[in-house]
Structures are given as structure tokens and as C-alpha cells.
Design an enzyme around this catalytic site. Structure first.
Site, PDB file in Angstrom:
ATOM      1  CD1 TRP A   1       0.764  -0.340   3.047  1.00  0.00           C
ATOM      2  CD2 TRP A   1      -0.862   1.093   3.565  1.00  0.00           C
ATOM      3  NE1 TRP A   1       1.000   0.116   4.330  1.00  0.00           N
ATOM      4  CE2 TRP A   1       0.015   0.988   4.666  1.00  0.00           C
ATOM      5  CE3 TRP A   1      -1.967   1.944   3.664  1.00  0.00           C
ATOM      6  CZ2 TRP A   1      -0.172   1.701   5.857  1.00  0.00           C
ATOM      7  CZ3 TRP A   1      -2.163   2.643   4.848  1.00  0.00           C
ATOM      8  CH2 TRP A   1      -1.278   2.525   5.924  1.00  0.00           C
ATOM      9  CG  ASP A   2       4.862   0.749   1.368  1.00  0.00           C
ATOM     10  OD1 ASP A   2       3.932   0.113   1.891  1.00  0.00           O
ATOM     11  OD2 ASP A   2       6.040   0.648   1.744  1.00  0.00           O
TER      12      ASP A   2
ATOM     13  CD  GLU B   1       2.324  -4.040   8.939  1.00  0.00           C
ATOM     14  OE1 GLU B   1       1.934  -4.234   7.773  1.00  0.00           O
ATOM     15  OE2 GLU B   1       3.507  -3.792   9.237  1.00  0.00           O
TER      16      GLU B   1
ATOM     17  CE  LYS C   1       5.959  -1.970  11.306  1.00  0.00           C
ATOM     18  NZ  LYS C   1       5.806  -3.115  10.380  1.00  0.00           N
ATOM     19  CD  GLN C   2       2.494   1.260   9.834  1.00  0.00           C
ATOM     20  OE1 GLN C   2       3.598   0.776   9.728  1.00  0.00           O
ATOM     21  NE2 GLN C   2       1.617   1.250   8.857  1.00  0.00           N
TER      22      GLN C   2
END
Length: 777
Positions: free
Chosen positions: A355-356, A498, A611-612
Site C-alpha cells: 500500500w506504500d 501491525e 507500530k505506526q
């Protein structure tokens, strides 16, 4: 250690960065961040002489192969063209012996040339070496190398240079190629043929050399050598003190998957084309080829012309570094290929697309080069075949996009097993390929974003509508009815965070699925009214009338997590009930993932630690659906619990911090994002650069500090420059026009290259202009 201010002239200021000391235990950093490429291929910048621990990668986009049935497909590491074995008076050149002075390895971003130089003293002799290298942007199949060797002190030297094509290269031990033919034509033109074991892609690699002494060509006859998986030549010469030997190596790379061979990709045709190209290169020479390459790059910098006046010159270098890598990793030449999470700079993530691309890289192209943006989305259209197969395999309808994608028809290629579990000692299972499903709506969002910004109706008719409808069909089949609560849920998923696996009702996933279905419903009506012939075609193919009935019945009952009494939207059903720990040691970490030195993934999953960006990604993509005070409350809550262990995270948080008026934090996070690859951490990029982060750097600048947004199909600008910046300008494509946007502290100027009226909103003020606009804000 990297240096950012080693310049040779003012016109190269903020265009060059350098490695100023040789580190045999930290080879990967410079190899990756100084990698070369042109979108067709990527060449990792290993040094000419070999070292233990090096990674010599030559990756050609789209040539995926499976080593065997138990592994997933990956970009195969093609034969090495860069190694030179240089022997001085019987001793092989190595910087691990003798004395090395004046060492510098630099990447010139403006001209896309790698230059390495040093003085080597060994056995009583002092010799200067200078190496140059480029991967042509003018001719996508060309590589040029030049080595210059000058004995400075200690007398004449006996010099041997061995060069060739080495097919013994592997992907960390996996050999993807059959042994192929090898040949040397006219004692000059080396050829090695490789064929991938499973996908049967033919590679034809060639190399030829020139040897000059003090600028004059020599008639040295090479010693020829053909061995298992390699072909080589060696040149021997007595080189006088003060004389300079220039050794040119010109190389070509072709494959049967190249677009120019559509209709006839026979090996004979590929090798004949390759040999003709090699002969032409050999006739032209390094300097002439490099000049054309520089001219091609000059056009690139005109296309992506960002100008910045900052108190910190590193900011300018960092933006140029990001654009450079975005260009060399993107297959602008071929819509059958995507962008790898490490670009083409290393074997990390096996060359797969995530998806980056859609969320972090595509906006750069939407607003800077829409033609390339369209090609990247056409790659996803071609991937519908694999997405439909994945949906069917999992018992769903429609198109379920793979978390990791390779060749469009391959479907899901995410590996099943990953790193070690520090508690059990076993490999950790990678669940993303099974249950990280938000990528399906991320791709739909990207289609919508592109269409609204460009107005490209042809793309929508040929590709876009079909993607939107078939992904909505998937989500409708994916929804699960909760009888007790009277709602549809999406359970057992991984969201953008994640560190939380097997969660129910991840807010990002639910909202984006809802967006996907609502968009399909809107375009169903639009298409039926305005394009009845196309509607009927897609209706026959996708059973749209049946799908629409299902969308209407389910869309209004999808569970969308709402803010609690404190204004916090739960990231998933259980996040807010998890244990809170002191994260300060991990937020101050010098390397990502340090929390796993103390806990395994199951333990981290039981904590309020991310994580993000997760909820923050929702605010970034669907920002007009949430009140400002809700966004701010959630930002304050989740930022404290986010470790930014993903390179995708800091740019999103930077943009939102700027939206909230926290310019100091926004700039700090921007700088941290720029240092993921370009900064001082010597092992941060060993597996390759972080492609999404590089797209995120551009997003910080244009979508963040310049405040460019597409909201409901309308252009908005909300500029707020960091204190360190005085001026910023950049190109912006909008609805078929190229706008030149110039910002000062409280002044905005826009110049359009077309005659059409431009509508936009600046800090809440709606306005229209033709050709030029200048306002204070």
C-alpha cells in the site's frame, strides 16, 4: 559516516552527499542510499573491489521468479557487472590492508553519478584511484563504469585489471537462473545469458571495455576466460609513475520481458538487440553516453522543480534525495510493473509492492507527473486477475488485493514466515498476507484521488470504475453480521498498526471499506445515467445490479467506531482496554523495533503501543469526515503510544501536527523522516531504501507545510511554513494544468500554464483565477 557538505562548486551545493570513511562492517548503508537506477533496473552501489558482507544487486523491474514451490516470487539478482579485480604488483586491491587516505564516495543527485576516490599506500607505493558509475536515464538498458588509476610515489607498478559478467550472484543464497550461454565476440564484446528457473524470463547481459593511458587508447590484448556462470577478460600493463590508466566498462541489460520485444521475445531477437546496443555504446564511449544521461536528468529536475530556502541546507538535500530515489525506483516505462517497498536498491521485501505506493508515493506523481501516476494505477488494474483469484480462494466475491504484489497475475506473494520470536525461538508467522486487507480500499481510494485531481475520464472508463466496483463487491462479501448488536463488522484483521494482529473492527479498515462501498454506489448511479453502454458492459461482467442491492442493504449498517466520552476513537475493539506501559525508552531508540529486545509480538499485542499511524491515517485520508477537536484529541492520545517503528509513520504524524498548529513538532518529525535513509544510522538501509518514507518526505513538504489537499474533488491550500523556511516553490498539476506554486511566509503566488479558470480554497477563502494569483495569507 556520511557528510552532506562536501561540494566541489557552488552549483552542486545541496546536490551531493558523501561517505568520508571506509567501514568494512557497515557496507550496506552507502550501497543502498547511493544506489543507481532508471526505473527499468536498479544497481546497488557496491564497490568495485569485493568485500565480505557486500550485497551486489542488479535488479530488473518486473522479472519476478520463484526459486521453488516453497518460496514466494521475488526479483532475481541478475549477474554482477560492477566487480573489478585489480592487482597491484601481485597484491589484490583491498582497503582492509595498507593505508587509505583522501577517501570519499559521493552520489551526485543532479547528474545521478556515483564517484569514489582514495589514495592507497601499500608495499612502499602510493596510488590514486577514482571510480565513476552511472545507470543511464537516456537509454534504459545502459550502464557505464570508469576506473582511473595513477601511481603517485614509489615507482612504476605492474597492474592487472580483471572484469567480466558474474552469474554466480544469488538472492541471499537462492539461485534464480539456469546456467546459460557465454561468449566473447571479437575479443571485445562479452555476453552472458541467464534464464529464470520458473518464470522463464531470458536475461542477456553484455560488457565491453576501453583501456587508455594518459588519454590515448591502447592496443592491449585481453586474456579471455569463460567459467561456470561467468565470462571475463583481464588486461595486464606496466604503468609508469605519474601516468594514468583509464579503464572504461560499458554494459547492457536486456530481458525477454522488455516491452520492446512484445510480439517477438525470442532469445535470438533479444541477444541481437543487446549486441547492437553494446557495439553502439563501445563506439560512443563513457563521456558521450554520460553527457546524454545528464541531459535526461536535467529534464527530470525541470519536471519536479522544488525550490526551498531554508536555514538548514540539509532540508534541500533531503527533498532532492527523495525525488531522486522516487525517479530511479519507478517503472515509468511499463504499466505492468509496480514499485517495491525498497525500490530497486536491495533485496528487502523481495521487490514486492505494498500500500506504500498508493498512499505514500502516488500523490507525488498525481501532483507532479500524472502520466506516471496513471501507469501505476494501470498496474493495479492488471492486478485484478490476481486479486479476484485471492478473493475466490478465501471464499469471497469480487477483488481482494494481495498485501504484497509482484507480477500482476501472481496474486498474493507475501512470505508466510518472518523473524525470530524471542520467547519461543521459533519463526514468527507473517499474518499480513492473510488478514491485512485494508490495501483493497487503499487502492480504490488512490483511483478516486487520481480521478478527482486530474479529471482523467478515459482512465475511469477503461480501468477505474471496474476497480471500484469489484473491490466494493469484495467488501460486501467480507462483512460479518453481528445479530446481537444489529450491525455488520469486519473481524480478524490487521490494520495499519501491525503490532495488533487478529483484531476486530479496526477503525481504519472499517471506515475505508465503508468509503469503498459508498463510492461504488455513487458511481453506479453516475455510470447508469451518463454512460449506459459502459454500465451495461460492467453489469454483465460484475453483476452490478445484484451488487448494488447488496451495497444498499449493508452500507448503512457497517459499524464505524465513534469517539468515546473523551473523544477517542478506539483503534479496534480492545485497544483501549490493553495495558499501558512506559514507552519512553523505546521512543528514544536509536534503531527501530527495539521493543522486541524485551517482548515478543504477542506481548506487544497486549499493550497500548502502536507500530505506526493507524487512526491518524484515517484522519489523513478522510479528514473532512471528522471534527477538528476529535482529530486533535486522538492525535494527542495515539502519538504518545506510537513508536514510529515503520518508516511510513512519521510523515503522517508530521502532516497532522502541522494541521493542528504544532509547527515545531511537525518540523521535528519531518527531519526524523528525512534521516531514515539519509541520516547517520549506519545500518538503517542495509536491506534497501524506504520507498514509502521518501514519498512521505514529499508529502510533508507539499501536503503538509504547503497544505495542499484534495477535499471532495476541490483543491485546498493551507500553507504554514516551518520557522526554518523562508520560501518554498513547487509544481502542482491540477485538472490538466501545471501550476507553479510559490510560498513565502505570508504570501502565495500561483501561475498556471493554461487558460482554464482555476478554483481553489486558501485557508478557507474560496477564490478563482486565470493564469496568475497572488494573495497574502
Amino acid at each position: 559516516m556520511l557528510s552532506y557538505d562536501n561540494i566541489r562548486s557552488d552549483d552542486l551545493r545541496n546536490w551531493i552527499f558523501s561517505e568520508v570513511e571506509f567501514h568494512p562492517l557497515a557496507l550496506g548503508k552507502a550501497e543502498a542510499v547511493m544506489s543507481l537506477g532508471n526505473g527499468y533496473m536498479g544497481l546497488r552501489s557496491a564497490s568495485e573491489e569485493p568485500y565480505i558482507g557486500e550485497k551486489r544487486n542488479l535488479l530488473v523491474n518486473g522479472t519476478f521468479n520463484k526459486f521453488d514451490e516453497f518460496e514466494v516470487s521475488e526479483l532475481p539478482n541478475a549477474a554482477d557487472l560492477t566487480r573489478l579485480d585489480i592487482v597491484i604488483d601481485g597484491t589484490r586491491l583491498s582497503l582492509e590492508r595498507g593505508t587509505v587516505t583522501d577517501y570519499e564516495r559521493s552520489l551526485n543527485l543532479r547528474d545521478a553519478e556515483l564517484v569514489r576516490s582514495f589514495v592507497w599506500e601499500y608495499g612502499g607505493k602510493k596510488i590514486r584511484f577514482r571510480f565513476r558509475r552511472f545507470v543511464s536515464l537516456d537509454r534504459l538498458h545502459q550502464i557505464g563504469l570508469l576506473a582511473e588509476i595513477t601511481p603517485l610515489e614509489g615507482g612504476d607498478v605492474s597492474l592487472v585489471v580483471r572484469s567480466g559478467i558474474d552469474g554466480q550472484a544469488t538472492n541471499s543464497g537462492s539461485q534464480h537462473f539456469h546456467e546459460g550461454e557465454k561468449r566473447i565476440y571479437d575479443k571485445t564484446y562479452l555476453e552472458l545469458i541467464q534464464t529464470t528457473t520458473e518464470s522463464k524470463v531470458d536475461f542477456v547481459l553484455g560488457a565491453a571495455h576501453h583501456v587508455k593511458i594518459n588519454g590515448e587508447k591502447t592496443d592491449l590484448a585481453p586474456k579471455m576466460d569463460i567459467d561456470r556462470r561467468r565470462v571475463a577478460v583481464s588486461y595486464s600493463v606496466k604503468l609508469e609513475e605519474g601516468s594514468t590508466l583509464a579503464f572504461e566498462k560499458l554494459a547492457t541489460v536486456f530481458t525477454s520481458r522488455d516491452r520492446e520485444f512484445d510480439g517477438d521475445s525470442s532469445l535470438d531477437r533479444v541477444r541481437q538487440t543487446a549486441l547492437e546496443e553494446l557495439r553502439s555504446m563501445h563506439s560512443a564511449g563513457y563521456d558521450a553516453l554520460f553527457e546524454k544521461h545528464c541531459a535526461a536528468w536535467a529534464k527530470v529536475w525541470q519536471q519536479y522543480d522544488i525550490s526551498l530556502k531554508s536555514a538548514h541546507s540539509f532540508d534541500v538535500l533531503a527533498i532532492r534525495f527523495a525525488i531522486y530515489h522516487l525517479v530511479i525506483m519507478t517503472p515509468a516505462h511499463d504499466h505492468r510493473m509496480g514499485i517495491g517497498a525498497k525500490g530497486l536498491s536491495g533485496e528487502g521485501y523481495k521487490g514486492h509492492s505494498f500500500w506504500d505506493t498508493e498512499i505514500f508515493i502516488l500523490p507525488f506523481y498525481i501532483y507532479s507527473n500524472p502520466v506516471v501516476a496513471r501507469a501505476l494505477l494501470e498496474y493495479r488494474y492488471l492486478g485484478l486477475e490476481g486479486a479476484r483469484a485471492k478473493a475466490k480462494e478465501n471464499g469471497y466475491s469480487g477483488a481482494m488485493y494481495p498485501w504484497e504484489a509482484g507480477w500482476p497475475s501472481d496474486g498474493e506473494v507475501t512470505p508466510v514466515w518472518g523473524q525470530v520470536d524471542i520467547v519461543t525461538g521459533e519463526q514468527t508467522k507473517i499474518w499480513s498476507g492473510f488478514i491485512e486487507q485494508h490495501i483493497t480500499s487503499d487502492i480504490t481510494y488512490a483511483v478516486w484521488h487520481y480521478y478527482k485531481a486530474t479529471g482523467d475520464q478515459d482512465f475511469m472508463n477503461r480501468f477505474g470504475y471496474e476497480i471500484i466496483f469489484d473491490t466494493a463487491r469484495f467488501w460486501a462479501s467480507r462483512l460479518e453480521w453481528n445479530e446481537a448488536k444489529g450491525r455488520y463488522e469486519i473481524n480478524e484483521v490487521v490494520g495499519p498498526d501491525e503490532y495488533k494482529e487478529h483484531v476486530d473492527n479496526n477503525a481504519f479498515t472499517n471506515y475505508m471499506a465503508h468509503f469503498n462501498i459508498q463510492l461504488a454506489m455513487e458511481y453506479y448511479e453516475t455510470l447508469r445515467e451518463r454512460e449506459p453502454r459502459l454500465f451495461e458492459e460492467l453489469n454483465r461482467k460484475l453483476s452490478l445490479e445484484q451488487a448494488m442491492a447488496e451495497w444498499i442493504a449493508k452500507a448503512k449498517l457497517i459499524y464505524l467506531p465513534e469517539p468515546n466520552e473523551s473523544g477517542i476513537i478506539p483503534q479496534d475493539d480492545t485497544y483501549l482496554q490493553k495495558k499501558v506501559i512506559d514507552l519512553s525508552p523505546y521512543k528514544a531508540q536509536s534503531k527501530v523495533g527495539s521493543i522486541f529486545d524485551d517482548y515478543n509480538l504477542d506481548q506487544v499485542g497486549a499493550m497500548q503501543v502502536s507500530k505506526q499511524a493507524d487512526i491518524m491515517m484515517l484522519f489523513f485520508l478522510l479528514e473532512d469526515r471528522f471534527a477538528p477537536e476529535i482529530k486533535r484529541a486522538n492525535y494527542d492520545y495515539y502519538e504518545d503510544k506510537t513508536l514510529h517503528d515503520s518508516s511510513l509513520s512519521m510523515s503522517t504524524h508530521s502532516i497532522l501536527a502541522n494541521d493542528f498548529g504544532d509547527g515545531e513538532l511537525a518540523y521535528k518529525l519531518f527531519r526524523r523522516a528525512t534521516e531514515i535513509d539519509l541520516g547517520p544510522y549506519m545500518h538503517s538501509s542495509d536491506a534497501g531504501i524506504h520507498s514509502a518514507s521518501l514519498g512521505g518526505i514529499w508529502e510533508c513538504v507539499v501536503l503538509g507545510f504547503a497544505g495542499v489537499r484534495m477535499l471532495g474533488g476541490e483543491l485546498h491550500l493551507n500553507p504554514s511554513l516551518p520557522d526554518a523556511w523562508e520560501e518554498l516553490s513547487f509544481p502542482l498539476y491540477w485538472q490538466g494544468q501545471r501550476l507553479k506554486v510559490e510560498l513565502e511566509r505570508h504570501l502565495l503566488r500561483i501561475e498556471a500554464d493554461g487558460e482554464a479558470e482555476v478554483s481553489l480554497t486558501v485557508h478557507g477563502r474560496e477564490m478563482k483565477f486565470t493564469k496568475q494569483l497572488q494573495i497574502s495569507y
